[in-house]
Enzyme design. Structure first.
Site, PDB file in Angstrom:
ATOM      1  N   ARG A 175     -60.333 -45.163  10.123  1.00 33.13           N
ATOM      2  CA  ARG A 175     -60.887 -46.405  10.639  1.00 33.13           C
ATOM      3  C   ARG A 175     -61.316 -46.155  12.082  1.00 33.13           C
ATOM      4  O   ARG A 175     -60.698 -45.375  12.809  1.00 33.13           O
ATOM      5  CB  ARG A 175     -59.870 -47.549  10.586  1.00 33.13           C
ATOM      6  N   GLU A 220     -68.452 -52.232  13.329  1.00 32.65           N
ATOM      7  CA  GLU A 220     -69.444 -51.825  12.332  1.00 32.65           C
ATOM      8  C   GLU A 220     -70.264 -53.026  11.877  1.00 32.65           C
ATOM      9  O   GLU A 220     -69.708 -54.105  11.673  1.00 32.65           O
ATOM     10  CB  GLU A 220     -68.739 -51.170  11.135  1.00 32.65           C
ATOM     11  N   HIS A 265     -70.179 -45.024   7.525  1.00 29.42           N
ATOM     12  CA  HIS A 265     -68.996 -45.467   6.774  1.00 29.42           C
ATOM     13  C   HIS A 265     -69.276 -45.461   5.269  1.00 29.42           C
ATOM     14  O   HIS A 265     -69.117 -46.477   4.589  1.00 29.42           O
ATOM     15  CB  HIS A 265     -68.547 -46.866   7.225  1.00 29.42           C
TER      16      HIS A 265
END
Length: 338
Positions: free
Chosen positions: A242, A271, A289
């Site tokens: 993360r 994000e 991601h």
């Protein structure tokens, strides 16, 4: 007036799922709305559905707050699509009788595959080399354009967090002739890798540090300026856990000043990433991601969410509760559909 009894549960989504995935969820219940915001608040709940919603399918990076739970009186299940659940208020969920599930190990092989891929991209300067050719600079034959390249063979790889993803990373590294060590909250009895009890010791030992831990408040910015300095001027950092595990400002400074040689990130503190500081760094490889974005991982995670929905709304224990709620999931007072 009490909400009418529904034959199928009312579902709310909080992530941009693919059409096949949404179709699978629709087989389990009625999708009554979608929250488009990456950080939804009560205002993002579609009008007229708050009193009907019984389950939410979203991601841990989107999460859910206590205030949102309070606004959804029939909510009894929050399914995280993926492993993480860092922005889910677990204390509030338990207090309000809401079970929380996650993707557990469903995407571990695919995330591990990307981790090794972007490690190679960083250490072998693949992105920078691609850009060099496209700019027509290969023909200039500038010697040592990228400096010495060590390669992985004979190197030392440190894995921070030897859970499901970390183990899959270690398995994939076996063919690269590297030495593997790890740092975990506890030493594992089922592996023979060298163990370090803290991240500073691991970073000092290794050439390449891969962050695989589950990110929560206890390890925010666990990769800071001191750890990067310990990694050293030939070191490379990879983060596929993360974003908030890494202090991005410290990382940018370390790359600019040659504190470390390179880095690769698949995850970011916020994000989607909208900043500019990281974009200017040639020594940084970035992906959006999508470690768990393969078709295989999507199918496994979709199936797991569906099994959790099926079990919960048929009165059986969910399949993959988050670890903090695992015992509760099997207890007599576990959440029931409302």
């Amino acid at each position: 007036m009490a909400a009418p009894v529904r034959s199928r549960p009312a579902l709310l989504t909080g992530f941009h799922f693919t059409k096949p995935t949404l179709a699978a969820f629709s087989e389990r219940g009625d999708i009554v709305g979608h929250m488009d915001s990456p950080t939804p608040t009560v205002a993002d709940i579609p009008p007229g559905v708050a009193r009907a919603v019984q389950a939410i399918v979203s991601t841990g990076s989107v999460g859910i707050s206590d205030a949102m739970m309070a606004a959804l009186p029939r909510l009894s299940l929050f399914c995280c699509y993926g492993t993480g659940y860092e922005r889910v208020d677990l204390e509030a969920a338990r207090r309000r009788g809401i079970m929380v599930t996650h993707g557990a190990d469903a995407n571990a092989p695919d995330v591990a595959e990307l981790a090794v891929g972007i490690l190679l991209a960083s250490t072998r300067r693949l992105v920078r080399a691609d850009k060099m050719i496209r700019r027509g600079e290969w023909k200039q034959r500038i010697p040592n354009r990228f400096g010495p390249i060590a390669g992985l063979s004979g190197g030392k790889v440190g894995i921070l967090g030897l859970g499901a993803i970390g183990l899959e990373v270690a398995r994939r590294l076996k063919g690269f002739d590297v030495e593997v060590a790890y740092c975990n909250r506890n030493r594992r009895s089922d592996v023979d890798f060298r163990y370090f009890s803290n991240v500073m010791a691991l970073a000092t030992w290794c050439d390449y540090l891969i962050v695989c831990l589950r990110s929560d408040a206890s390890n925010r910015h666990i990769i800071n300026a001191e750890v990067l300095k310990a990694l050293g001027p030939r070191g490379h950092l990879v983060n596929i856990s993360r974003g908030w595990a890494v202090d991005e400002a410290a990382l940018a400074d370390a790359l600019r000043n040659d504190v470390i040689e390179g880095a690769a990130l698949d995850v970011f503190d916020e994000e989607p990433y909208t900043g500019t500081e990281l974009l200017e760094l040639d020594k940084l490889v970035m992906t959006p991601h999508f470690g768990g974005g393969t078709e295989h991982a999507q199918r496994r995670m979709t199936d797991l969410v569906c099994r959790n929905l099926d079990n919960h709304f048929s009165g059986r224990p969910v399949v993959s509760p988050v670890p903090e709620l695992r015992e509760w999931a099997n207890a007599p007072d576990a959440p029931r559909p409302r």
